[in-house]
Design an enzyme around this catalytic site. Structure first.
Site, PDB file in Angstrom:
ATOM      1  N   CYS A  69       0.762  -1.085  -0.022  1.00 30.93           N
ATOM      2  CA  CYS A  69      -0.069  -0.048   0.287  1.00 30.93           C
ATOM      3  C   CYS A  69       0.827   1.259   0.054  1.00 30.93           C
ATOM      4  CB  CYS A  69      -0.901   0.094   1.320  1.00 30.93           C
ATOM      5  SG  CYS A  69      -1.710  -1.476   1.706  1.00 30.93           S
ATOM      6  N   LEU A 122      -3.636  -1.773  -1.217  1.00 31.47           N
ATOM      7  CA  LEU A 122      -3.807  -2.948  -2.503  1.00 31.47           C
ATOM      8  C   LEU A 122      -3.863  -4.410  -1.493  1.00 31.47           C
ATOM      9  CD1 LEU A 122      -2.808  -3.842  -5.167  1.00 31.47           C
ATOM     10  CD2 LEU A 122      -0.669  -4.025  -4.414  1.00 31.47           C
ATOM     11  N   SER A 123      -5.103  -4.618  -1.623  1.00 32.00           N
ATOM     12  CA  SER A 123      -5.624  -5.870  -0.786  1.00 32.00           C
ATOM     13  C   SER A 123      -4.855  -7.290  -0.910  1.00 32.00           C
ATOM     14  CB  SER A 123      -6.944  -6.000  -0.906  1.00 32.00           C
ATOM     15  OG  SER A 123      -7.760  -4.746  -0.586  1.00 32.00           O
ATOM     16  N   ILE A 124      -4.156  -7.720  -0.154  1.00 32.86           N
ATOM     17  CA  ILE A 124      -3.355  -8.907  -0.184  1.00 32.86           C
ATOM     18  C   ILE A 124      -3.816  -9.993   0.992  1.00 32.86           C
ATOM     19  CG2 ILE A 124      -1.167 -10.109  -0.273  1.00 32.86           C
ATOM     20  CD1 ILE A 124      -0.156  -7.583  -1.951  1.00 32.86           C
ATOM     21  N   GLY A 152       2.805  -2.645   3.584  1.00 35.91           N
ATOM     22  CA  GLY A 152       4.132  -3.747   3.577  1.00 35.91           C
ATOM     23  C   GLY A 152       3.458  -5.006   3.982  1.00 35.91           C
ATOM     24  N   GLU A 153       4.352  -6.042   4.365  1.00 36.52           N
ATOM     25  CA  GLU A 153       3.906  -7.427   4.681  1.00 36.52           C
ATOM     26  C   GLU A 153       4.581  -7.641   5.850  1.00 36.52           C
ATOM     27  OE1 GLU A 153       1.174  -8.821   3.404  1.00 36.52           O
ATOM     28  OE2 GLU A 153       1.195  -7.609   1.437  1.00 36.52           O
TER      29      GLU A 153
END
Lengths: 87, 656
Positions: free
Chosen positions: B2, B51-53, B76-77
């Site tokens: 995102c 940004l959907s992950i 981030g993740e």
């Protein structure tokens, strides 16, 4: 006949390596490598010029700083090659 | 993945806070096209483009604690979110969502600022703690995700990209001459400096906290190597046992990077590193895997043969993007709007195109082999430095300099150079074996040649500024005690990697098309482990990444696992000076534009352009100079000039 490529060499160096206008001249004897005018890949541009425009053939073992580091050295080297060819 | 943005304090503009946040988030909407939200709070504001992950339904942001006293905006993740969540649940936390976002939030509620220590991931985030009236912004250890900040009229603004900060009235783009000097010497601005005067990046592995009393920037992680003397903490360990542990770590790093609620693809360049990652993915999940790569017209850059070999060996569904010189030149203005910095190579442009292909194929996430060269000593510059030291120890040897030709088999220019010119070039700085930058001096010296084109004005502003002195001062205190290989690895991993590779070639190119890159080799456990491996196992004689190759050799065809390093390169100056060159080149390099911008000597630029048009095979210095000048002029056009016109439009009214 005695040929002198010095003015051609000078023109090539000035056109291709002397970019800045505040540096109008380069002396015949100053080191182009040490002064940062030419880098090691620039030497190869010079070799290509001497072979295609001046018409001499250059051996790998002749690409040494002594032959290519100043306008004077380049000209002397090229003149010597040319006179050898014409003999 | 995102984009985040926000502020701490009170914006001193006539615009309402919500409008400012909207503008900031809108500028980075490409990072998060799935949802946008902002929150104006008492003392701070947070914005988010999503940004959907993971947890597509539940992960909305900014996210608040139950009592709404703590707010989080995160890009981030967190790859170990599953394990962290289990531990937090054991400690009595109750989760409302399945998102990794909530894991950070609860970890912060539990541990405060130290929450970063437990996170394994690529992240930049902001936490507003209303109880303490404190803003915290943090960035991952290796610098995968970006984060910039600046102060204006007593208010601190931050965002994932600089273009969001430039939306704030009063914050204008102006090129920092020192940054330009650094880029034209080292390829990157020295963090926290950026190309924009007055705008900083939060360096990798750092946390910034802001309270009404003070702003404090603190390092929470440092890349560190053992002393050269002694065996380090792996004393007595055999190569085989270290290789086995390496493999287990690499597989785990890859496994947790496959965690996603959307499908994950992979970049497959044909080189060793992306082949290893692709092979590991196939071992972990035998499902169909989609892979992507760039192809070039010229055999000098193209690696399709190797790509096809891996595609066949691993049975992936592969797509390639043919990237022509015209494609590179056409994309370059957009590329620079995303890199937000001048660059000396076009290499980001094909990756910009590639992420576009990935996105069109319906993918949001790709794994890549980025980082292996830094972490396991793959770059030629490491071998080159080793050879230079080897030659310097016997300066009269006629034989030793010939080894340089073995170093760069893919550079036709180098093959033609004689022994003594090779020796002269590579012995640059040969007198200074104890210079901490020894490994990089030839590169820095060649690159510095590009400063020949700086204008008189730039030169006088810079005075006797020395970028390398700045870099030397920036090195960790223990640096001189490390092995020479560790020293040169540090320069790559701590500086060039975040300052150029992960930013200009990585995050900014993939996020331009809303694609998230994930890098198993940059898992900090693997990075820390690799740093402790004895240098002789990383580079055996002149075999780079030796122990990495050993650890995975059964996964790859032998031609790939034995393949020497082929660096990723793309055509450079000829894209802008050849027959297909786009029209903007003449505009951006015209005498009026060069003189108005003021960075370069117009006469010198004219001569360079004429030379490149006449003789397409210019040397390294001129190649870099041409790309550097075009990118700087494009940067000026995209950021500084726009600010000037907007300012000029606003000004007459203010004066009247």
């Amino acid at each position: 006949m005695q040929v002198d490529v010095r003015s051609d060499v000078r023109e090539f160096i000035v056109d291709n390596f002397l970019f800045r206008e505040d540096r109008e001249t380069v002396s015949d004897t100053e080191s182009l490598l040490e002064n940062g005018l030419m880098d090691s890949t620039g030497v190869l541009e010079l070799v290509a010029f001497l072979e295609s425009d001046i018409g001499i053939e250059i051996q790998d073992n002749e690409i040494v700083p002594e032959n290519f580091d100043s306008i004077e050295n380049i000209s002397n080297y090229a003149n010597a090659k040319l006179s050898k060819n014409s003999n | 993945m995102c984009g985040i943005a926000g502020y701490f304090g009170k914006p001193a503009t006539v615009l309402p806070e919500a409008k400012i946040l909207d503008g900031m988030v809108g500028a980075i909407a490409h990072r998060g096209p799935d949802a946008r939200a902002t929150r104006v709070l008492a003392g701070a504001g947070l914005g988010h483009a999503r940004l959907s992950i993971i947890d597509l339904a539940g992960g909305a942001q900014p996210m608040a604690s139950e009592d709404e006293s703590v707010w989080l905006s995160f890009n981030g993740e967190i790859f170990n979110h599953v394990e962290l969540r289990d531990a937090l649940v054991d400690q009595g936390h109750r989760f409302r969502t399945k998102s990794d976002t909530e894991v950070i939030l609860r970890l912060y509620l539990q541990k405060g600022l130290d929450c970063v220590e437990d996170l394994n991931g690529d992240f930049s985030f902001a936490i507003w703690d209303a109880r303490k009236k404190r803003l915290m912004i943090a960035r991952d250890r290796m610098g995968v995700r970006p984060l910039f900040y600046t102060q204006n009229n007593g208010c601190l603004y931050f965002a994932s990209e600089v273009k969001a900060l430039l939306q704030v009235p009063g914050i204008a783009a102006e090129l920092d001459p020192v940054a330009l000097d650094q880029i034209f010497t080292m390829w990157f601005p020295l963090a926290p400096r950026t190309a924009f005067k007055g705008i900083s990046e939060l360096p990798p592995g750092h946390v910034l906290t802001a309270t009404p009393d003070a702003i404090n920037v603190r390092r929470y992680w440092q890349l560190d190597y053992p002393d050269a003397d002694g065996e380090g903490s792996f004393a007595g360990r055999s190569e085989a046992s270290l290789a086995e542990e390496l493999r287990a770590l690499l597989f785990d790093a890859t496994r947790i990077r496959l965690r996603s609620d959307v499908p994950v693809g992979a970049y497959l360049s044909g080189g060793l590193d992306s082949s290893i990652i692709t092979a590991a993915v196939k071992k972990i999940t035998p499902d169909a895997l989609r892979t992507f790569s760039v192809a070039f017209e010229s055999g000098e850059f193209d690696e399709r043969e190797q790509q096809q070999e891996m595609v066949a060996a691993l049975d992936t569904r592969h797509e390639e993007l043919m990237c022509t010189q015209a494609d590179i030149a056409d994309a370059f203005p957009s590329v620079i709007r995303h890199t937000e910095t001048p660059i000396l190579r076009t290499a980001p442009a094909p990756l910009f195109g590639l992420s576009g292909l990935v996105r069109m194929s319906g993918f949001k996430v790709v794994l890549t082999g980025e980082g292996a060269d830094e972490v396991f000593a793959g770059y030629d510059i490491f071998k080159e430095a080793k050879l230079r030291r080897f030659c310097a120890s016997q300066p009269d040897s006629r034989f030793r300099p010939l080894l340089y030709r073995r170093l760069y088999p893919y550079l036709p220019q180098l093959q033609n150079q004689s022994q003594s010119s090779l020796a002269a070039f590579f012995s640059a700085g040969g007198m200074a074996l104890d210079d901490p930058l020894y490994s990089h001096l030839p590169r820095f010296r060649t690159t510095s040649g590009t400063k020949l084109f700086f204008s008189e004005q730039m030169r006088s502003e810079l005075g006797d500024y020395d970028a390398l002195a700045d870099l030397r001062e920036n090195l960790p205190a223990d640096f001189t005690r490390w092995h020479p290989l560790s020293q040169s690895q540090y320069l790559e991993a701590a500086h060039l990697l975040p300052g150029y590779i992960l930013s200009s070639q990585g995050d900014r190119m993939s996020m331009a098309h809303s694609v998230e890159g994930r890098y198993p080799f940059l898992d900090h456990r693997l990075v820390e482990f690799a740093a402790r491996i004895p240098p002789r196992m990383k580079m055996r004689a002149l075999r780079e990444k030796h122990i990495l190759r050993e650890s995975v050799k059964d996964l790859l065809p032998q031609t790939i696992s034995d393949r020497p390093k082929q660096p990723y390169r793309a055509p450079d100056s000829q894209c802008f000076t050849g027959a297909d060159a786009p029209a903007y080149v003449d505009d951006r390099l015209s005498r009026p534009e060069i003189e108005t911008a003021g960075y370069f000597d117009a006469g010198a630029v004219e001569k360079l352009l004429a030379k490149c048009r006449k003789r397409p095979n210019v040397g390294t210095r001129d190649n870099m100079a041409m790309v550097g000048i075009i990118s700087t002029q494009l940067w000026h056009h995209a950021f500084a000039e726009r600010a000037e016109t907007e300012h000029a439009r606003a000004e007459p009214r203010a004066v009247a």
